[in-house]
Structure formats: C-alpha cells, structure tokens
Motif scaffolding. Structure first.
Motif, short mmCIF file in Angstrom:
data_model
loop_
_atom_site.label_atom_id
_atom_site.label_comp_id
_atom_site.label_asym_id
_atom_site.label_seq_id
_atom_site.Cartn_x
_atom_site.Cartn_y
_atom_site.Cartn_z
N ASN A 164 5.94 -27.74 0.05
CA ASN A 164 5.61 -26.60 -0.81
C ASN A 164 4.50 -25.75 -0.21
O ASN A 164 3.79 -26.18 0.69
CB ASN A 164 5.15 -27.09 -2.19
CG ASN A 164 6.30 -27.56 -3.03
OD1 ASN A 164 7.43 -27.16 -2.85
ND2 ASN A 164 6.01 -28.45 -3.97
N ASN A 165 4.37 -24.56 -0.75
CA ASN A 165 3.28 -23.64 -0.43
C ASN A 165 3.31 -23.13 1.01
O ASN A 165 2.27 -22.91 1.62
CB ASN A 165 1.93 -24.29 -0.74
CG ASN A 165 0.93 -23.29 -1.24
OD1 ASN A 165 1.28 -22.30 -1.88
ND2 ASN A 165 -0.33 -23.54 -0.98
N GLY B 144 5.24 -33.86 -0.09
CA GLY B 144 5.28 -34.95 -1.06
C GLY B 144 6.70 -35.36 -1.36
O GLY B 144 7.65 -34.90 -0.71
N SER B 145 6.84 -36.22 -2.34
CA SER B 145 8.18 -36.61 -2.78
C SER B 145 8.11 -37.04 -4.23
O SER B 145 7.07 -37.50 -4.72
CB SER B 145 8.74 -37.72 -1.89
OG SER B 145 8.35 -38.98 -2.31
N ASN B 146 9.21 -36.86 -4.93
CA ASN B 146 9.34 -37.33 -6.30
C ASN B 146 10.82 -37.61 -6.57
O ASN B 146 11.69 -37.32 -5.74
CB ASN B 146 8.75 -36.33 -7.31
CG ASN B 146 9.39 -34.98 -7.27
OD1 ASN B 146 10.58 -34.83 -7.01
ND2 ASN B 146 8.60 -33.94 -7.52
N ALA B 147 11.10 -38.19 -7.72
CA ALA B 147 12.48 -38.57 -8.05
C ALA B 147 13.38 -37.36 -8.23
O ALA B 147 14.56 -37.41 -7.91
CB ALA B 147 12.48 -39.43 -9.32
N ARG B 148 12.84 -36.26 -8.73
CA ARG B 148 13.65 -35.07 -9.00
C ARG B 148 14.04 -34.33 -7.73
O ARG B 148 15.19 -33.94 -7.56
CB ARG B 148 12.87 -34.14 -9.94
CG ARG B 148 13.63 -32.90 -10.35
CD ARG B 148 12.78 -31.96 -11.17
NE ARG B 148 11.77 -31.39 -10.29
CZ ARG B 148 10.63 -30.87 -10.69
NH1 ARG B 148 10.33 -30.86 -11.95
NH2 ARG B 148 9.78 -30.36 -9.83
N ALA C 288 0.45 -13.25 -3.20
CA ALA C 288 0.82 -14.39 -2.38
C ALA C 288 2.34 -14.47 -2.32
O ALA C 288 3.02 -14.24 -3.32
CB ALA C 288 0.24 -15.68 -2.94
N VAL C 289 2.85 -14.79 -1.17
CA VAL C 289 4.28 -15.00 -0.97
C VAL C 289 4.41 -16.41 -0.43
O VAL C 289 3.75 -16.76 0.55
CB VAL C 289 4.87 -13.98 0.04
CG1 VAL C 289 6.34 -14.25 0.29
CG2 VAL C 289 4.65 -12.56 -0.45
N ARG C 290 5.26 -17.23 -1.10
CA ARG C 290 5.37 -18.63 -0.68
C ARG C 290 6.78 -19.14 -0.87
O ARG C 290 7.56 -18.58 -1.62
CB ARG C 290 4.38 -19.48 -1.45
CG ARG C 290 4.63 -19.56 -2.93
CD ARG C 290 3.63 -20.46 -3.65
NE ARG C 290 2.27 -20.06 -3.54
CZ ARG C 290 1.66 -19.22 -4.36
NH1 ARG C 290 2.33 -18.70 -5.36
NH2 ARG C 290 0.43 -18.91 -4.20
N ALA C 291 7.08 -20.23 -0.17
CA ALA C 291 8.38 -20.89 -0.28
C ALA C 291 8.16 -22.38 -0.45
O ALA C 291 7.15 -22.93 -0.02
CB ALA C 291 9.22 -20.63 0.97
N GLY C 292 9.12 -23.01 -1.08
CA GLY C 292 9.15 -24.46 -1.23
C GLY C 292 10.52 -24.97 -0.82
O GLY C 292 11.54 -24.41 -1.22
N LEU C 293 10.54 -26.00 0.00
CA LEU C 293 11.79 -26.59 0.45
C LEU C 293 11.90 -27.98 -0.15
O LEU C 293 10.96 -28.76 -0.06
CB LEU C 293 11.82 -26.67 1.98
CG LEU C 293 11.57 -25.37 2.72
CD1 LEU C 293 11.45 -25.61 4.20
CD2 LEU C 293 12.67 -24.37 2.42
N ARG C 294 13.07 -28.30 -0.76
CA ARG C 294 13.25 -29.58 -1.44
C ARG C 294 14.51 -30.26 -0.92
O ARG C 294 15.57 -29.63 -0.83
CB ARG C 294 13.36 -29.35 -2.94
CG ARG C 294 12.11 -28.66 -3.49
CD ARG C 294 12.27 -28.28 -4.91
NE ARG C 294 13.23 -27.18 -5.00
CZ ARG C 294 13.30 -26.35 -6.02
NH1 ARG C 294 12.49 -26.49 -7.02
NH2 ARG C 294 14.19 -25.38 -6.04
N GLU C 295 14.38 -31.52 -0.60
CA GLU C 295 15.50 -32.29 -0.07
C GLU C 295 16.68 -32.32 -1.04
O GLU C 295 17.83 -32.14 -0.64
CB GLU C 295 15.02 -33.72 0.22
CG GLU C 295 16.08 -34.64 0.76
CD GLU C 295 15.55 -36.04 0.96
OE1 GLU C 295 16.04 -36.70 1.87
OE2 GLU C 295 14.66 -36.47 0.20
#
Length: 188
Positions: free
Chosen positions: A59-60, A49-53, A74-81
């Motif tokens: 994700n996930n 997805g994308s958002n302003a922040r 659960a083990v997870r990662a999220g990558l954000r631009e």
C-alpha cells in the motif's frame, strides 16, 4: 549499508536490501529519505503486509504534492494479492477565511484467479465558503458505485460498517444589527 546524512534535508543510503521476515525481497542501489521539517512534496512511504481478506498487499505507493500554501494532494496505489488494485487521489484546498474543502477519489479493480471480476469507485467531497461577511455555503457528499466499496477498501472501521450515504448542502445568512438570520439545509 552506507548512509550519508545531510542535516535538515535528506539521508542517502547506498546498497539497500529490503527484507520481509528475514527474507531478502528487493535490492536497490540507493534510497533517499527526506528529513526536512515541515510540509514538502515527495515520495510516500510504502507499507507491506498481509491479511485474510487481501492476502499479501503493498500500500501507499505514490507521491505527495505539497507545493503551495493553498492546496496539497496525494496520489497513491495499493496492490493486493487477492483483491486487485486500488488507485486513490485526495486533495485539500483553502484560501484564508474565504473557502476550504477536500476531494477524495478512489477507483478499484478486483481480480480473482488472474481475471478482473469487478470495478468500483468512490468520490467524497466537502466544501465551505464564506460569501461576504454575513453568509456561508457548506456542502458535502459521498458517492459510491456500490455499497460494499468501503467494506472492501477502507481501513476506517466507521466507513466499513456504515450502510448509508449522505450528502448535504446548507446556506445561512444573518443580517447585522437586526439579530435576524436565515438558514436552508438540504439533506439527501
């Protein structure tokens, strides 16, 4: 797309092309979708997805361990631009009527302009335990490296707006037949 379904087990797709807004993004030679009923271990379903922040985010990315009737995690990662990376693990445990609880740990690295600009973490825990037939012990706490960690990383509106941290521990005891009881509560 070639799809094979094994009832009550899995679906296997061959030559899968993932698209975002009609634009081809990723091609994989095959993809396995579990379709088992009930709880079981496996790869989590990622979301894009994308958002302003955060800008564009993924994700996930992770794995769920559901190998026992007494615990799961659960083990997870999220990558954000625009925000870096968030690593999370959360687990729950229980043993019938004796005890149960949960532990959630998160760690983030914030990036801007290709440089790491900060790090943060959160630990949230809760525990309930029955001690004998007449006593109980309860505790919970949330600990953060900074007040803005939840604002940057939580999708829960209550967490994002909360400005306070709380931890508590309580013990209660009752005496059978007498109707008397004792309770001690510590709140921070």
């Amino acid at each position: 797309l070639d799809l094979k379904v094994i009832p009550d087990d899995k679906a296997i797709a061959r030559s899968v092309l993932f698209r975002v807004a009609g634009v081809p993004l990723v091609w994989v030679p095959f993809y396995v979708f579990p379709i088992k009923k009930g709880r079981h271990s496996g790869i989590l379903t990622p979301s894009v997805g994308s958002n302003a922040r955060d800008g564009l985010f993924l994700n996930n990315l992770g794995y769920y361990f559901g190998s026992s009737a007494y615990w799961d995690a659960a083990v997870r990662a999220g990558l954000r631009e625009q925000g870096g990376m968030l690593l999370q693990t959360d687990g729950r445990y229980a043993l019938r009527d004796r005890y149960n609880g949960a532990l959630d740990v998160a760690f983030e690295t914030r990036r801007s302009g290709g440089q790491t600009t900060g790090r943060g973490w959160r630990v949230t825990a809760e525990h309930y335990q029955r001690i004998g037939r007449t006593s109980n012990l309860r505790g919970s706490g949330s600990f953060l490296s900074s007040r803005d960690f939840n604002q940057q990383n939580s999708s829960n509106l209550y967490d994002r707006l909360s400005r306070s941290l709380r931890s508590n521990l309580s013990y209660d005891k009752r005496w059978e037949g007498s109707g008397n009881s004792f309770q001690a509560i510590f709140i921070h």
